[in-house]
Design a protein around this motif. Structure first.
Motif, short mmCIF file in Angstrom:
data_model
loop_
_atom_site.label_atom_id
_atom_site.label_comp_id
_atom_site.label_asym_id
_atom_site.label_seq_id
_atom_site.Cartn_x
_atom_site.Cartn_y
_atom_site.Cartn_z
N UNK A 221 -7.18 15.26 -12.90
CA UNK A 221 -6.87 13.77 -13.67
C UNK A 221 -5.25 13.59 -13.94
N UNK A 222 -4.02 14.50 -14.37
CA UNK A 222 -3.19 14.56 -14.46
C UNK A 222 -2.59 13.91 -13.20
N UNK A 223 -2.70 15.26 -12.19
CA UNK A 223 -2.38 15.21 -10.64
C UNK A 223 -2.52 13.84 -10.29
N UNK A 224 -4.06 12.96 -9.96
CA UNK A 224 -4.28 11.90 -9.60
C UNK A 224 -3.69 10.94 -10.18
N UNK A 225 -3.31 10.80 -11.27
CA UNK A 225 -2.38 9.38 -12.37
C UNK A 225 -1.44 9.87 -11.94
N UNK A 226 -0.65 10.91 -11.53
CA UNK A 226 0.80 10.90 -10.33
C UNK A 226 1.02 10.36 -9.11
N UNK A 227 0.19 10.92 -8.97
CA UNK A 227 -0.33 10.52 -6.76
C UNK A 227 -0.52 8.96 -6.84
N UNK A 228 -0.71 8.42 -7.67
CA UNK A 228 -1.21 6.28 -7.59
C UNK A 228 -0.45 6.42 -8.46
N UNK A 229 0.41 6.82 -9.34
CA UNK A 229 2.15 6.06 -9.31
C UNK A 229 3.05 6.46 -8.54
N UNK A 230 2.94 7.63 -7.54
CA UNK A 230 3.46 7.14 -6.63
C UNK A 230 2.99 5.84 -5.26
N UNK A 231 1.54 6.02 -5.14
CA UNK A 231 0.81 4.27 -4.35
C UNK A 231 1.92 3.39 -4.90
N UNK A 232 1.98 3.35 -6.21
CA UNK A 232 2.00 1.85 -6.67
C UNK A 232 3.43 2.37 -6.17
N UNK A 233 4.66 3.26 -6.72
CA UNK A 233 5.76 2.97 -6.10
C UNK A 233 6.03 2.56 -4.76
N UNK A 234 4.86 3.07 -3.73
CA UNK A 234 5.11 2.92 -2.34
C UNK A 234 4.66 1.86 -2.25
N UNK A 235 3.84 0.87 -2.85
CA UNK A 235 3.01 -0.40 -2.64
C UNK A 235 3.43 -1.75 -1.99
N UNK A 236 3.17 -2.06 -0.56
CA UNK A 236 3.93 -3.15 -0.21
C UNK A 236 3.58 -4.41 -0.24
N UNK A 237 3.65 -5.57 0.00
CA UNK A 237 1.99 -6.95 0.09
C UNK A 237 1.91 -6.85 -0.73
N UNK A 238 0.84 -7.68 -0.17
CA UNK A 238 -0.21 -8.27 -1.66
C UNK A 238 -0.91 -7.12 -2.59
N UNK A 239 -0.99 -7.44 -4.30
CA UNK A 239 -1.48 -6.98 -4.71
C UNK A 239 -3.09 -7.20 -5.06
N UNK A 240 -3.51 -5.99 -4.76
CA UNK A 240 -5.44 -6.09 -4.65
C UNK A 240 -6.19 -7.18 -5.37
N UNK A 241 -6.72 -7.79 -5.06
CA UNK A 241 -7.19 -8.23 -6.47
C UNK A 241 -6.57 -10.15 -6.63
N UNK A 242 -5.50 -10.50 -6.16
CA UNK A 242 -4.81 -11.45 -6.84
C UNK A 242 -5.26 -12.54 -5.82
N UNK A 243 -5.89 -13.30 -6.73
CA UNK A 243 -5.99 -14.38 -6.03
C UNK A 243 -7.28 -15.21 -7.21
N UNK A 244 -7.74 -16.46 -7.03
CA UNK A 244 -8.53 -17.34 -8.24
C UNK A 244 -9.51 -16.87 -8.00
N UNK A 245 -10.10 -16.38 -7.13
CA UNK A 245 -11.49 -16.06 -6.72
C UNK A 245 -11.70 -14.67 -7.68
#
Length: 149
Positions: A91-115
């Motif tokens: 869980x610690x490693x997955x959380x760390x990797x996911x935060x690295x993914x957040x840091x590298x994220x470009x473009x729209x954020x998933x699920x951000x629309x009125x729908x």
């Protein structure tokens, strides 16, 4: 009145950022993914909301059996519910990797629309990335549960 696990945790003695096994149930484990030190700082709502959307996506890419990711009302982290019983290190490693993914994220954020989002205007990618960097720079530890005295 029923006892709530998180209300039995000594929030003055834990050291964020961390991963902590919060509860187990039939086929499920609940994890405390703490980014901010309780009662010292809190993640602004828009950044927390964006982190929720990104981590809900990226944690599913990094950890088998993710069932739910929910922000804490105190705005210091998230509860992660997983089908199965991954180790603390997984869980610690997955959380760390996911935060690295957040840091590298470009473009729209998933699920951000009125729908697809109930408050789609309240997001802050720059703030979410700043919190991801802050946590990664500090290092994520495994925290044992420290019960109230």
């Amino acid at each position: 009145m029923a006892k709530v696990e998180s209300f039995e945790l000594d929030h003055t003695r834990v050291q964020a950022p961390y991963v902590r096994l919060a509860a187990t149930g039939p086929g499920l484990t609940k994890w405390d993914l703490r980014l901010a030190q309780p009662n010292r700082s809190a993640i602004p709502t828009a950044a927390l909301h964006t982190l929720e959307h990104l981590l809900a996506t990226y944690l599913r890419d990094r950890l088998e059996g993710v069932f739910d990711l929910s922000p804490m009302g105190c705005r210091t982290g998230f509860y992660l519910t997983v089908v199965g019983a991954p180790s603390e290190e997984e869980v610690r490693a997955a959380f760390e990797a996911a935060l690295r993914d957040v840091l590298a994220h470009e473009g729209p954020v998933p699920g951000v629309s009125p729908l697809s989002c109930g408050n789609y205007r309240d997001h802050d990618l720059k703030g979410a990335k700043a919190w991801a960097k802050r946590v990664l720079d500090a290092g994520i530890r495994v925290q044992e549960t420290i019960p109230l005295p």
